[in-house]
Design an enzyme around this catalytic site. Sequence first.
Site, PDB file in Angstrom:
ATOM      1  N   THR A  73     -26.978 -19.077 -73.447  1.00  0.00           N
ATOM      2  CA  THR A  73     -25.914 -17.870 -73.839  1.00  0.00           C
ATOM      3  C   THR A  73     -25.191 -18.289 -75.303  1.00  0.00           C
ATOM      4  O   THR A  73     -24.718 -19.329 -75.531  1.00  0.00           O
ATOM      5  CB  THR A  73     -24.677 -17.848 -73.008  1.00  0.00           C
ATOM      6  OG1 THR A  73     -25.297 -17.332 -71.558  1.00  0.00           O
ATOM      7  CG2 THR A  73     -23.696 -16.729 -73.446  1.00  0.00           C
ATOM      8  N   LYS A 119     -16.314 -21.262 -74.089  1.00  0.00           N
ATOM      9  CA  LYS A 119     -17.560 -20.936 -75.101  1.00  0.00           C
ATOM     10  C   LYS A 119     -17.807 -19.452 -75.136  1.00  0.00           C
ATOM     11  O   LYS A 119     -18.010 -18.916 -76.061  1.00  0.00           O
ATOM     12  CB  LYS A 119     -18.487 -21.890 -75.116  1.00  0.00           C
ATOM     13  CG  LYS A 119     -19.579 -21.909 -76.096  1.00  0.00           C
ATOM     14  CD  LYS A 119     -20.959 -21.105 -75.668  1.00  0.00           C
ATOM     15  CE  LYS A 119     -21.521 -21.771 -74.756  1.00  0.00           C
ATOM     16  NZ  LYS A 119     -22.791 -20.983 -74.392  1.00  0.00           N
ATOM     17  N   LYS A 131     -25.183 -10.239 -71.725  1.00  0.00           N
ATOM     18  CA  LYS A 131     -24.623 -11.430 -71.063  1.00  0.00           C
ATOM     19  C   LYS A 131     -22.983 -11.317 -71.359  1.00  0.00           C
ATOM     20  O   LYS A 131     -22.248 -11.721 -70.699  1.00  0.00           O
ATOM     21  CB  LYS A 131     -25.353 -12.519 -71.635  1.00  0.00           C
ATOM     22  CG  LYS A 131     -24.646 -13.973 -71.078  1.00  0.00           C
ATOM     23  CD  LYS A 131     -24.604 -14.122 -69.556  1.00  0.00           C
ATOM     24  CE  LYS A 131     -24.180 -15.266 -68.923  1.00  0.00           C
ATOM     25  NZ  LYS A 131     -25.014 -16.643 -69.465  1.00  0.00           N
TER      26      LYS A 131
END
Length: 289
Positions: free
Chosen positions: A97, A240, A172
């Site tokens: 990701t 993150k 995502k």
Amino acid sequence: MTKLAFLGLGVMGFPMAGHLAAAGHEVTVYNRTRAKADAWVAKHGGTAADTPAAAAKGADIVLACVGNDDDLRAVCTGADGAFATMGKGAIFVDHTTVSAKVTRELYAAAKDKGLGFVDAPISGGQAGAENAQLSIMCGGDQADYDAISAVIDVYAKLARRIGDSGAGQMTKMCNQIAIAGLVQGLSEAMHFADKAGLDGHAVIEVISQGAAGSWQMNNRYKTMLDDHFTHGFAVDWMRKDLGICLDTADENGASLPVTALVDQFYKDVQKMGGGRWDTSALFKRLQAL
């Protein structure tokens, strides 16, 4: 049998690469900490390499599941990066990701070298990786996706090409935005039940069968009530990811007020020493108030 390289053997990459070996593919692995690569070879066979470039040499498809934008650049570019030794027509598949920006940057760099590049972030957590039940959202050229689909189907419950380069990463981000709100809502519901003197297990048993039901509810409520958070997807990783979402929202004009708020709640969890706790630790934060 396809000759593959797999870069990054963390809690997701280790079992994913294992499924590929079990399916009969020839797999060479690389991990920044060599001991993990050696442990993977001891369990699954195959070969361990000292650099991404060495792992990628001669591979038809190179797959990666690393940490962040900088980690991905490091395994792709430079003298020791996979792009240096991948042959023309080979395809790089990124399960990390990361930002859509670095994805498009590396897609362009790959094309310059005659390589394919598919961004293919994953959802389903460690259990999904171990049980080959991952949801995989992909971006890139249709021909490249078609060429790698049979390989990623080995560990996927569902894989789809969403659009051009970066579309997988954008999808995502939608996934993480939705999860952030769901986990906070679940945490508040369970916290409310506790304050109201209700049996949390009984409450969830009932409401999980109605419109409030979700994967997070089904898979996390028991560990939340048991005060068990040393598992699953870490708060540090979620922050993150949410940072990527919020930065991208600044660029495209999306309004993410709930996501921004939950990101700060996760910051509180980090201050509690819970950076490696599961994202469901939002409940623990409420219990501590």
